[in-house]
Write a protein that holds these residues in place. Structure first.
Motif, PDB file in Angstrom:
ATOM      1  N   LEU A 186      53.411 -73.129  -1.415  1.00 36.84           N
ATOM      2  CA  LEU A 186      54.069 -73.668  -2.609  1.00 36.84           C
ATOM      3  C   LEU A 186      55.439 -74.253  -2.316  1.00 36.84           C
ATOM      4  O   LEU A 186      56.154 -74.641  -3.237  1.00 36.84           O
ATOM      5  N   ALA A 187      55.832 -74.344  -1.067  1.00 36.21           N
ATOM      6  CA  ALA A 187      57.138 -74.897  -0.709  1.00 36.21           C
ATOM      7  C   ALA A 187      57.102 -76.418  -0.799  1.00 36.21           C
ATOM      8  O   ALA A 187      56.047 -77.041  -0.912  1.00 36.21           O
ATOM      9  N   TRP A 188      58.271 -77.044  -0.725  1.00 36.88           N
ATOM     10  CA  TRP A 188      58.362 -78.500  -0.871  1.00 36.88           C
ATOM     11  C   TRP A 188      57.622 -79.222   0.235  1.00 36.88           C
ATOM     12  O   TRP A 188      57.042 -80.282   0.014  1.00 36.88           O
ATOM     13  N   HIS A 189      57.630 -78.671   1.448  1.00 33.52           N
ATOM     14  CA  HIS A 189      57.006 -79.357   2.573  1.00 33.52           C
ATOM     15  C   HIS A 189      55.491 -79.244   2.562  1.00 33.52           C
ATOM     16  O   HIS A 189      54.810 -79.935   3.309  1.00 33.52           O
ATOM     17  N   ALA A 190      54.954 -78.388   1.721  1.00 36.96           N
ATOM     18  CA  ALA A 190      53.498 -78.243   1.647  1.00 36.96           C
ATOM     19  C   ALA A 190      52.848 -79.450   0.974  1.00 36.96           C
ATOM     20  O   ALA A 190      51.650 -79.653   1.113  1.00 36.96           O
ATOM     21  N   HIS A 191      53.643 -80.241   0.278  1.00 32.09           N
ATOM     22  CA  HIS A 191      53.093 -81.392  -0.445  1.00 32.09           C
ATOM     23  C   HIS A 191      53.160 -82.687   0.357  1.00 32.09           C
ATOM     24  O   HIS A 191      52.768 -83.738  -0.141  1.00 32.09           O
ATOM     25  N   LEU A 192      53.645 -82.619   1.575  1.00 32.12           N
ATOM     26  CA  LEU A 192      53.717 -83.806   2.418  1.00 32.12           C
ATOM     27  C   LEU A 192      52.392 -84.011   3.155  1.00 32.12           C
ATOM     28  O   LEU A 192      51.680 -83.046   3.433  1.00 32.12           O
ATOM     29  N   PRO A 193      52.050 -85.237   3.488  1.00 28.27           N
ATOM     30  CA  PRO A 193      50.742 -85.517   4.114  1.00 28.27           C
ATOM     31  C   PRO A 193      50.736 -85.220   5.618  1.00 28.27           C
ATOM     32  O   PRO A 193      50.715 -86.127   6.453  1.00 28.27           O
ATOM     33  N   TRP A 194      50.740 -83.964   5.994  1.00 29.04           N
ATOM     34  CA  TRP A 194      50.826 -83.582   7.405  1.00 29.04           C
ATOM     35  C   TRP A 194      49.587 -83.988   8.183  1.00 29.04           C
ATOM     36  O   TRP A 194      49.682 -84.331   9.356  1.00 29.04           O
ATOM     37  N   ASN A 195      48.416 -83.960   7.553  1.00 32.67           N
ATOM     38  CA  ASN A 195      47.208 -84.383   8.264  1.00 32.67           C
ATOM     39  C   ASN A 195      47.278 -85.868   8.610  1.00 32.67           C
ATOM     40  O   ASN A 195      46.846 -86.272   9.692  1.00 32.67           O
ATOM     41  N   GLY A 196      47.827 -86.662   7.716  1.00 36.52           N
ATOM     42  CA  GLY A 196      47.993 -88.088   7.990  1.00 36.52           C
ATOM     43  C   GLY A 196      48.994 -88.345   9.102  1.00 36.52           C
ATOM     44  O   GLY A 196      48.790 -89.223   9.944  1.00 36.52           O
ATOM     45  N   VAL A 197      50.078 -87.579   9.124  1.00 38.55           N
ATOM     46  CA  VAL A 197      51.076 -87.726  10.183  1.00 38.55           C
ATOM     47  C   VAL A 197      50.451 -87.373  11.533  1.00 38.55           C
ATOM     48  O   VAL A 197      50.649 -88.081  12.529  1.00 38.55           O
ATOM     49  N   ALA A 198      49.685 -86.290  11.571  1.00 34.50           N
ATOM     50  CA  ALA A 198      49.030 -85.894  12.811  1.00 34.50           C
ATOM     51  C   ALA A 198      48.009 -86.946  13.256  1.00 34.50           C
ATOM     52  O   ALA A 198      47.901 -87.254  14.447  1.00 34.50           O
ATOM     53  N   PHE A 199      47.273 -87.519  12.305  1.00 38.65           N
ATOM     54  CA  PHE A 199      46.292 -88.544  12.653  1.00 38.65           C
ATOM     55  C   PHE A 199      46.963 -89.795  13.221  1.00 38.65           C
ATOM     56  O   PHE A 199      46.512 -90.330  14.237  1.00 38.65           O
ATOM     57  N   VAL A 200      48.016 -90.246  12.577  1.00 30.42           N
ATOM     58  CA  VAL A 200      48.720 -91.440  13.067  1.00 30.42           C
ATOM     59  C   VAL A 200      49.304 -91.172  14.449  1.00 30.42           C
ATOM     60  O   VAL A 200      49.245 -92.026  15.342  1.00 30.42           O
ATOM     61  N   GLY A 201      49.840 -89.983  14.655  1.00 30.52           N
ATOM     62  CA  GLY A 201      50.384 -89.625  15.962  1.00 30.52           C
ATOM     63  C   GLY A 201      49.328 -89.603  17.047  1.00 30.52           C
ATOM     64  O   GLY A 201      49.538 -90.145  18.143  1.00 30.52           O
ATOM     65  N   MET A 202      48.189 -89.019  16.766  1.00 28.55           N
ATOM     66  CA  MET A 202      47.132 -88.961  17.774  1.00 28.55           C
ATOM     67  C   MET A 202      46.530 -90.337  18.025  1.00 28.55           C
ATOM     68  O   MET A 202      46.182 -90.663  19.166  1.00 28.55           O
ATOM     69  N   ALA A 203      46.391 -91.141  16.995  1.00 29.35           N
ATOM     70  CA  ALA A 203      45.871 -92.499  17.189  1.00 29.35           C
ATOM     71  C   ALA A 203      46.831 -93.328  18.034  1.00 29.35           C
ATOM     72  O   ALA A 203      46.405 -94.066  18.934  1.00 29.35           O
ATOM     73  N   THR A 204      48.128 -93.196  17.776  1.00 27.46           N
ATOM     74  CA  THR A 204      49.128 -93.917  18.564  1.00 27.46           C
ATOM     75  C   THR A 204      49.128 -93.445  20.008  1.00 27.46           C
ATOM     76  O   THR A 204      49.187 -94.254  20.944  1.00 27.46           O
ATOM     77  N   ALA A 205      49.057 -92.140  20.209  1.00 24.85           N
ATOM     78  CA  ALA A 205      49.042 -91.593  21.565  1.00 24.85           C
ATOM     79  C   ALA A 205      47.781 -92.021  22.317  1.00 24.85           C
ATOM     80  O   ALA A 205      47.845 -92.365  23.509  1.00 24.85           O
ATOM     81  N   LEU A 206      46.649 -92.030  21.640  1.00 22.46           N
ATOM     82  CA  LEU A 206      45.407 -92.445  22.284  1.00 22.46           C
ATOM     83  C   LEU A 206      45.458 -93.924  22.664  1.00 22.46           C
ATOM     84  O   LEU A 206      45.077 -94.307  23.781  1.00 22.46           O
ATOM     85  N   PHE A 207      45.942 -94.768  21.753  1.00 23.75           N
ATOM     86  CA  PHE A 207      46.070 -96.189  22.049  1.00 23.75           C
ATOM     87  C   PHE A 207      46.996 -96.414  23.238  1.00 23.75           C
ATOM     88  O   PHE A 207      46.690 -97.192  24.146  1.00 23.75           O
ATOM     89  N   ALA A 208      48.120 -95.721  23.257  1.00 21.09           N
ATOM     90  CA  ALA A 208      49.082 -95.889  24.347  1.00 21.09           C
ATOM     91  C   ALA A 208      48.520 -95.370  25.664  1.00 21.09           C
ATOM     92  O   ALA A 208      48.749 -95.976  26.723  1.00 21.09           O
ATOM     93  N   ALA A 209      47.797 -94.263  25.629  1.00 22.71           N
ATOM     94  CA  ALA A 209      47.224 -93.722  26.864  1.00 22.71           C
ATOM     95  C   ALA A 209      46.181 -94.674  27.453  1.00 22.71           C
ATOM     96  O   ALA A 209      46.159 -94.905  28.665  1.00 22.71           O
ATOM     97  N   VAL A 210      45.340 -95.240  26.618  1.00 21.22           N
ATOM     98  CA  VAL A 210      44.331 -96.185  27.100  1.00 21.22           C
ATOM     99  C   VAL A 210      45.010 -97.451  27.621  1.00 21.22           C
ATOM    100  O   VAL A 210      44.624 -97.985  28.666  1.00 21.22           O
TER     101      VAL A 210
END
Length: 65
Positions: free
Chosen positions: A32-56
């Protein structure tokens, strides 16, 4: 893109993925904290997609021709 730009993208992607994972753990700890309402799954997805693109891209930059 050159190798320096690609490495920067890799580092930023890994940092975003780590931030998303940490935010997801914080959401589970305090749902119920303020940070629980942020899109953390989206942030993690964008980070992994960026890292995968850069690694390739980095792999293709240093692959022998």
């Amino acid at each position: 893109m050159d190798a320096e730009t690609t490495l920067t993208g890799l580092v930023i992607g890994l940092a975003l993925a780590g931030l998303g994972a940490a935010g997801g753990m914080a959401r589970a700890r305090a749902p119920l904290a303020w940070h629980a309402h942020l899109p953390w799954n989206g942030v993690a997805f964008v980070g992994m997609a960026t890292a995968l693109f850069a690694a390739v891209h980095l792999f293709n930059l240093f692959r022998p021709a």
